[in-house]
Design a protein around this motif. Structure first.
Motif, PDB file in Angstrom:
ATOM      1  N   GLU A 103     -32.287 -39.853 -23.654  1.00 56.05           N
ATOM      2  CA  GLU A 103     -33.509 -40.008 -22.851  1.00 56.05           C
ATOM      3  C   GLU A 103     -33.512 -41.294 -22.024  1.00 56.05           C
ATOM      4  O   GLU A 103     -34.265 -41.425 -21.066  1.00 56.05           O
ATOM      5  N   ASP A 104     -32.650 -42.251 -22.410  1.00 54.33           N
ATOM      6  CA  ASP A 104     -32.592 -43.532 -21.705  1.00 54.33           C
ATOM      7  C   ASP A 104     -31.456 -43.590 -20.684  1.00 54.33           C
ATOM      8  O   ASP A 104     -31.250 -44.624 -20.045  1.00 54.33           O
ATOM      9  N   LEU A 105     -30.721 -42.485 -20.532  1.00 52.94           N
ATOM     10  CA  LEU A 105     -29.546 -42.460 -19.672  1.00 52.94           C
ATOM     11  C   LEU A 105     -29.704 -41.460 -18.530  1.00 52.94           C
ATOM     12  O   LEU A 105     -30.267 -40.375 -18.703  1.00 52.94           O
ATOM     13  N   VAL A 106     -29.187 -41.843 -17.373  1.00 49.91           N
ATOM     14  CA  VAL A 106     -28.986 -40.879 -16.294  1.00 49.91           C
ATOM     15  C   VAL A 106     -27.603 -40.269 -16.504  1.00 49.91           C
ATOM     16  O   VAL A 106     -26.616 -40.989 -16.634  1.00 49.91           O
ATOM     17  N   LEU A 107     -27.542 -38.951 -16.554  1.00 48.32           N
ATOM     18  CA  LEU A 107     -26.267 -38.253 -16.708  1.00 48.32           C
ATOM     19  C   LEU A 107     -25.727 -37.933 -15.317  1.00 48.32           C
ATOM     20  O   LEU A 107     -26.343 -37.205 -14.552  1.00 48.32           O
ATOM     21  N   TRP A 108     -24.573 -38.515 -15.011  1.00 46.87           N
ATOM     22  CA  TRP A 108     -23.909 -38.281 -13.716  1.00 46.87           C
ATOM     23  C   TRP A 108     -22.656 -37.465 -14.015  1.00 46.87           C
ATOM     24  O   TRP A 108     -21.692 -37.965 -14.575  1.00 46.87           O
ATOM     25  N   THR A 109     -22.657 -36.194 -13.657  1.00 47.04           N
ATOM     26  CA  THR A 109     -21.576 -35.281 -14.027  1.00 47.04           C
ATOM     27  C   THR A 109     -20.689 -34.983 -12.830  1.00 47.04           C
ATOM     28  O   THR A 109     -21.156 -34.481 -11.804  1.00 47.04           O
ATOM     29  N   ALA A 110     -19.405 -35.296 -12.978  1.00 52.57           N
ATOM     30  CA  ALA A 110     -18.420 -34.906 -11.975  1.00 52.57           C
ATOM     31  C   ALA A 110     -17.356 -33.996 -12.579  1.00 52.57           C
ATOM     32  O   ALA A 110     -16.419 -33.605 -11.893  1.00 52.57           O
ATOM     33  N   ASN A 111     -17.519 -33.680 -13.864  1.00 50.93           N
ATOM     34  CA  ASN A 111     -16.602 -32.788 -14.575  1.00 50.93           C
ATOM     35  C   ASN A 111     -17.440 -31.689 -15.220  1.00 50.93           C
ATOM     36  O   ASN A 111     -17.982 -31.883 -16.312  1.00 50.93           O
ATOM     37  N   PRO A 112     -17.570 -30.531 -14.575  1.00 53.12           N
ATOM     38  CA  PRO A 112     -18.555 -29.535 -15.021  1.00 53.12           C
ATOM     39  C   PRO A 112     -18.226 -28.844 -16.332  1.00 53.12           C
ATOM     40  O   PRO A 112     -19.093 -28.173 -16.892  1.00 53.12           O
ATOM     41  N   VAL A 113     -17.009 -28.993 -16.852  1.00 49.40           N
ATOM     42  CA  VAL A 113     -16.632 -28.228 -18.047  1.00 49.40           C
ATOM     43  C   VAL A 113     -17.432 -28.627 -19.277  1.00 49.40           C
ATOM     44  O   VAL A 113     -17.431 -27.902 -20.274  1.00 49.40           O
ATOM     45  N   PHE A 114     -18.130 -29.751 -19.238  1.00 46.13           N
ATOM     46  CA  PHE A 114     -18.914 -30.197 -20.390  1.00 46.13           C
ATOM     47  C   PHE A 114     -20.406 -29.916 -20.215  1.00 46.13           C
ATOM     48  O   PHE A 114     -21.233 -30.441 -20.954  1.00 46.13           O
ATOM     49  N   SER A 115     -20.753 -29.084 -19.257  1.00 49.33           N
ATOM     50  CA  SER A 115     -22.166 -28.836 -18.942  1.00 49.33           C
ATOM     51  C   SER A 115     -22.919 -28.152 -20.074  1.00 49.33           C
ATOM     52  O   SER A 115     -24.111 -28.422 -20.289  1.00 49.33           O
ATOM     53  N   GLY A 117     -22.575 -28.514 -23.238  1.00 47.09           N
ATOM     54  CA  GLY A 117     -22.938 -29.503 -24.248  1.00 47.09           C
ATOM     55  C   GLY A 117     -24.036 -30.425 -23.775  1.00 47.09           C
ATOM     56  O   GLY A 117     -24.987 -30.721 -24.511  1.00 47.09           O
ATOM     57  N   SER A 118     -23.951 -30.874 -22.523  1.00 46.76           N
ATOM     58  CA  SER A 118     -24.972 -31.785 -21.994  1.00 46.76           C
ATOM     59  C   SER A 118     -26.327 -31.097 -21.866  1.00 46.76           C
ATOM     60  O   SER A 118     -27.370 -31.755 -21.933  1.00 46.76           O
ATOM     61  N   ALA A 119     -26.327 -29.770 -21.710  1.00 47.01           N
ATOM     62  CA  ALA A 119     -27.583 -29.031 -21.545  1.00 47.01           C
ATOM     63  C   ALA A 119     -28.447 -29.063 -22.795  1.00 47.01           C
ATOM     64  O   ALA A 119     -29.649 -28.765 -22.733  1.00 47.01           O
ATOM     65  N   GLU A 120     -27.889 -29.442 -23.921  1.00 43.96           N
ATOM     66  CA  GLU A 120     -28.645 -29.481 -25.174  1.00 43.96           C
ATOM     67  C   GLU A 120     -29.389 -30.802 -25.364  1.00 43.96           C
ATOM     68  O   GLU A 120     -30.082 -30.982 -26.363  1.00 43.96           O
ATOM     69  N   TYR A 121     -29.247 -31.721 -24.408  1.00 39.96           N
ATOM     70  CA  TYR A 121     -29.900 -33.020 -24.501  1.00 39.96           C
ATOM     71  C   TYR A 121     -30.937 -33.172 -23.382  1.00 39.96           C
ATOM     72  O   TYR A 121     -30.828 -32.558 -22.317  1.00 39.96           O
ATOM     73  N   LYS A 122     -31.909 -34.026 -23.646  1.00 39.42           N
ATOM     74  CA  LYS A 122     -32.871 -34.410 -22.621  1.00 39.42           C
ATOM     75  C   LYS A 122     -32.428 -35.738 -22.030  1.00 39.42           C
ATOM     76  O   LYS A 122     -32.260 -36.727 -22.752  1.00 39.42           O
ATOM     77  N   TRP A 123     -32.232 -35.777 -20.716  1.00 43.39           N
ATOM     78  CA  TRP A 123     -31.757 -36.971 -20.033  1.00 43.39           C
ATOM     79  C   TRP A 123     -32.855 -37.558 -19.165  1.00 43.39           C
ATOM     80  O   TRP A 123     -33.777 -36.850 -18.753  1.00 43.39           O
ATOM     81  N   LYS A 124     -32.725 -38.823 -18.861  1.00 47.83           N
ATOM     82  CA  LYS A 124     -33.703 -39.465 -17.974  1.00 47.83           C
ATOM     83  C   LYS A 124     -33.684 -38.793 -16.609  1.00 47.83           C
ATOM     84  O   LYS A 124     -34.726 -38.600 -15.974  1.00 47.83           O
ATOM     85  N   ALA A 125     -32.497 -38.447 -16.158  1.00 48.99           N
ATOM     86  CA  ALA A 125     -32.305 -37.679 -14.924  1.00 48.99           C
ATOM     87  C   ALA A 125     -30.873 -37.166 -14.950  1.00 48.99           C
ATOM     88  O   ALA A 125     -30.041 -37.647 -15.720  1.00 48.99           O
ATOM     89  N   GLN A 126     -30.596 -36.172 -14.096  1.00 50.81           N
ATOM     90  CA  GLN A 126     -29.246 -35.642 -14.021  1.00 50.81           C
ATOM     91  C   GLN A 126     -28.801 -35.540 -12.569  1.00 50.81           C
ATOM     92  O   GLN A 126     -29.575 -35.120 -11.697  1.00 50.81           O
ATOM     93  N   ILE A 127     -27.546 -35.928 -12.329  1.00 49.39           N
ATOM     94  CA  ILE A 127     -26.928 -35.846 -11.003  1.00 49.39           C
ATOM     95  C   ILE A 127     -25.613 -35.098 -11.158  1.00 49.39           C
ATOM     96  O   ILE A 127     -24.818 -35.410 -12.054  1.00 49.39           O
ATOM     97  N   TYR A 128     -25.391 -34.121 -10.320  1.00 53.85           N
ATOM     98  CA  TYR A 128     -24.138 -33.370 -10.335  1.00 53.85           C
ATOM     99  C   TYR A 128     -23.368 -33.687  -9.064  1.00 53.85           C
ATOM    100  O   TYR A 128     -23.824 -33.395  -7.967  1.00 53.85           O
ATOM    101  N   ASP A 129     -22.211 -34.310  -9.218  1.00 47.87           N
ATOM    102  CA  ASP A 129     -21.336 -34.585  -8.081  1.00 47.87           C
ATOM    103  C   ASP A 129     -20.330 -33.438  -7.989  1.00 47.87           C
ATOM    104  O   ASP A 129     -19.326 -33.410  -8.692  1.00 47.87           O
ATOM    105  N   LYS A 130     -20.606 -32.494  -7.116  1.00 49.23           N
ATOM    106  CA  LYS A 130     -19.735 -31.326  -6.954  1.00 49.23           C
ATOM    107  C   LYS A 130     -18.828 -31.571  -5.754  1.00 49.23           C
ATOM    108  O   LYS A 130     -19.213 -31.391  -4.609  1.00 49.23           O
TER     109      LYS A 130
END
Length: 318
Positions: A103-115, A117-130
């Protein structure tokens, strides 16, 4: 750059899920992470995990920038059910070892294969670099990567794309989230002083850099190597029989992997930079850093063709 476009998202602490290791040649991922750290954010740069073990090591690479070198027992990106378990292990390891709550982290994802797992957490914000058309690389399961993408499209607050074609290929309902941020050469590459020039030997020196894998047109490179009064320089990695036969040809010089500054000097000693991609769906979304590196060092840029929307300045061999 991207920082100005994300001012509505609080970015104090960022968990950056990278597809590359930090010590590799600088790509957009290392550049983003460095810029974010330099602007005062704390960035945990999670490298792609090794397999067969379970653990993590930290490495401070700059002020407020920590590389996380991880290992998990297995990876199975082409099989979503198995990859979901691998992703759970990955994020459980990351969060425990860095001592932070999601909840205290912004998740910045540039490797989608772990999506998954990350979907099971609540993040402060999420950014997807595609920055690629995931699922179109040789050997990838398109349906699996479509699921990973769709998960990130739905959950992300911003979707950064490196090429307009990537954004145009996304479902319409997500396009209000898109920010276009093209690639650019590394700062070291831009700042490396010019200390050499092409040899005065009456020959045209061509250069092909980067990963020479299945998306490379080796027949086109061999054609260039066979031209009279030509020298073909190859820098970077490669694999397969076509690559092995190419670097053994007369008139071809293989330099192997080079540092960013050594690569800049090699550019300075050549006349033409090559972008030898095959005409295949994967490259429609590529914003080639190598072409921008060539241009930054004053080289002419050649490619076997210009795909729709592809900006590379192509020319014809005389």
């Amino acid at each position: 750059m991207v920082l100005k476009k994300l001012d509505k998202i609080s970015l104090e602490k960022i968990l950056y899920i990278s597809p590359v290791k930090f010590e590799q040649l600088e790509q957009r991922h290392q550049l983003f992470a460095s810029l974010l750290a330099e602007s005062g954010r704390t960035v945990f740069f999670a490298e792609p995990p090794e397999s067969a073990f379970f653990g993590m090591k930290r490495k401070i690479v700059a002020e407020r920038l920590i590389a996380l070198k991880t290992s998990i027992p297995f990876k199975a990106s082409n099989f979503p059910v198995l990859q979901k378990f691998a992703s759970r292990l990955y994020f459980k390891l990351l969060l425990k070892k860095i001592g932070e709550h999601s909840e205290d982290l912004v998740l910045w994802t540039a490797n989608p294969v772990f999506s998954l797992g990350s979907a099971e957490y609540k993040w402060k914000a999420q950014i997807y670099d595609k920055c690629d058309l995931h699922g179109l690389f040789p050997g990838q399961n398109r349906e699996a990567f479509k699921l990973y993408d769709e998960t990130l499209f739905l959950l992300s607050d911003r979707i950064i794309v490196s090429h307009p074609f990537i954004g145009s290929s996304m479902p319409e309902r997500y396009k209000n989230k898109i920010e276009l941020v093209p690639n650019r050469p590394s700062r070291e590459f831009l700042n490396t002083p010019v200390t050499t020039s092409p040899p005065d030997d009456g020959k045209t020196h061509f250069l092909s850099t980067g990963a020479h894998f299945e998306w490379i047109d080796f027949d086109w490179l061999k054609m260039i190597a066979q031209r009279p009064n030509s020298v073909l320089h190859i820098a970077g990695s490669g694999r397969g029989k076509d690559f092995e036969s190419l670097i053994k040809m007369p008139g071809v010089v293989w330099h192997g992997r080079l540092s960013q500054s050594d690569l800049a000097h090699l550019c300075d000693s050549c006349h033409v930079g090559l972008v030898p991609f095959k005409d295949m769906p994967l490259i429609k979304g590529v914003d080639p850093i190598k072409a921008k590196e060539y241009k930054a060092r004053g080289l002419k840029v050649l490619a076997p063709f210009c795909g729709d929307g592809w900006w590379v300045a192509c020319g014809e061999l005389n």
